[in-house]
Design an enzyme around this catalytic site. Sequence first.
Site, PDB file in Angstrom:
ATOM      1  N   TYR A  95       0.437  -1.065   0.181  1.00  0.00           N
ATOM      2  CA  TYR A  95      -0.041  -0.454  -0.094  1.00  0.00           C
ATOM      3  C   TYR A  95       1.111   0.835   0.137  1.00  0.00           C
ATOM      4  CZ  TYR A  95      -3.933   3.378   1.323  1.00  0.00           C
ATOM      5  OH  TYR A  95      -5.299   4.649   1.282  1.00  0.00           O
ATOM      6  N   ASN A 153      -5.941   9.687   8.222  1.00  0.00           N
ATOM      7  CA  ASN A 153      -7.499   9.099   8.593  1.00  0.00           C
ATOM      8  C   ASN A 153      -8.855   9.484   8.540  1.00  0.00           C
ATOM      9  OD1 ASN A 153      -4.951   7.571  10.055  1.00  0.00           O
ATOM     10  ND2 ASN A 153      -6.280   6.975  11.212  1.00  0.00           N
ATOM     11  N   VAL A 192     -11.454   3.227  14.412  1.00  0.00           N
ATOM     12  CA  VAL A 192     -12.497   4.195  14.436  1.00  0.00           C
ATOM     13  C   VAL A 192     -13.682   2.891  14.543  1.00  0.00           C
ATOM     14  CG1 VAL A 192     -14.326   5.696  13.636  1.00  0.00           C
ATOM     15  CG2 VAL A 192     -11.971   6.326  13.846  1.00  0.00           C
ATOM     16  N   ASN A 224     -13.466  -0.418  14.261  1.00  0.00           N
ATOM     17  CA  ASN A 224     -13.398  -1.631  15.340  1.00  0.00           C
ATOM     18  C   ASN A 224     -13.831  -1.343  16.846  1.00  0.00           C
ATOM     19  OD1 ASN A 224     -11.522  -3.449  14.118  1.00  0.00           O
ATOM     20  ND2 ASN A 224     -10.015  -3.179  15.088  1.00  0.00           N
ATOM     21  N   GLN A 280       0.271   5.826  20.930  1.00  0.00           N
ATOM     22  CA  GLN A 280       0.448   5.807  19.878  1.00  0.00           C
ATOM     23  C   GLN A 280      -0.733   6.751  19.215  1.00  0.00           C
ATOM     24  OE1 GLN A 280      -0.705   3.270  20.652  1.00  0.00           O
ATOM     25  NE2 GLN A 280      -1.146   1.456  18.611  1.00  0.00           N
ATOM     26  N   ARG A 314      -3.268   9.184  16.630  1.00  0.00           N
ATOM     27  CA  ARG A 314      -4.000   9.941  14.870  1.00  0.00           C
ATOM     28  C   ARG A 314      -4.338  10.451  15.077  1.00  0.00           C
ATOM     29  NH1 ARG A 314      -1.137   5.949  14.481  1.00  0.00           N
ATOM     30  NH2 ARG A 314      -1.184   3.795  13.756  1.00  0.00           N
ATOM     31  N   PRO A 359       2.663   3.077  12.181  1.00  0.00           N
ATOM     32  CA  PRO A 359       2.967   4.348  12.438  1.00  0.00           C
ATOM     33  C   PRO A 359       3.245   4.585  14.381  1.00  0.00           C
ATOM     34  CG  PRO A 359       2.065   4.514  10.195  1.00  0.00           C
ATOM     35  CD  PRO A 359       1.880   3.025  11.303  1.00  0.00           C
ATOM     36  N   GLN A 363       3.431   8.105  15.127  1.00  0.00           N
ATOM     37  CA  GLN A 363       2.495   9.065  15.184  1.00  0.00           C
ATOM     38  C   GLN A 363       2.270   9.223  13.941  1.00  0.00           C
ATOM     39  OE1 GLN A 363       4.927  11.350  17.299  1.00  0.00           O
ATOM     40  NE2 GLN A 363       6.365  11.184  15.601  1.00  0.00           N
TER      41      GLN A 363
END
Length: 318
Positions: free
Chosen positions: A150, A179, A193, A195, A214, A216, A279, A281
């Site tokens: 991806y 996101n 979100v 999930n 972490q 987002r 990731p 952050q």
Amino acid sequence: MAGRFSGRRILVTGGAGFLGSHLCERLLEEGAEVLCVDNYFTGRRNNIAHLLGNPLFEAMRHDVTFPLFVEVDGIFNFACPASPVHYQSDPVATTKVSVHGAINMLGLAKRLKCPILQASTSEVYGDPTMHPQPEHYWGHVNPIGPRACYDEGKRCAETLFFDYYRQHDLAIKVMRIFNTYGPRMHPNDGRVVSNFIVQALKNEPITIYGDGEQSRSFCYVDDLIEGALRLMASSAEVTGPINIGNPNEFTIKQLAEAVIRLVGSKSELIRMPLPQDDPKQRRPDITQARQVLKWEPTIQLDEGLLKTIKYFDELLNN
């Protein structure tokens, strides 16, 4: 309602997906004639069922890794699975749709001499060493990891777009999507979100990967689509790449706690190992979007989550 795209025939690849279906809807509201193309790998007919009766809307089953011969006035290239669960289930196909799909859509745009917008991604920044991420940052990507199909597929697509721009003087736009969440997310896409909301509505334990620290940034879908429309409608010299996302940053643990609070759920948090190359952050620098497009998000997290919770609640109870 007449708008920025009134009277124009617009192709949306991936048009039955989460973002694509919202884009088709908005283009119709703007007075465009919309050709929605999707192979239904992750897109769903239910996402566009309410549009099928509109005489300005046409749905076509097609895989963009094969050439497409249509006549349109503009192209939004949104075709690609975007969640790790889906894009890692067939990584070769993911790379193909990013690269071959871009080549085919760029070839179509070149033949038609029409503008084309690429839905790129913040994943081009990988696990960033610069925070927040501005567009001039080249990224920190593992080219052979499980996310590379991806990440590198989208990076290659951006390369192709700018090579067509330089070599063929093609009118291109590249948006880097951070996101995004909202109604019509796939309930099993494995994203945090969807999930968290599904688990909270079922009062099941909410799964957090790693320590939950972490971070987002979460952009509501309506804001994201407005950014895409503004970029496509911008002057020819605006090529991007331009970050489109919400710069407000939350830890994954904070998101889980917000979902539990808004649902009124009895769910508890459980921890699982962090996936490879996840990731630490992610937050967009949206200075360019503010200056060039006069765009910034207007819907903040609680408001957007409530709309998304309502959608999933109805989905689970039907």
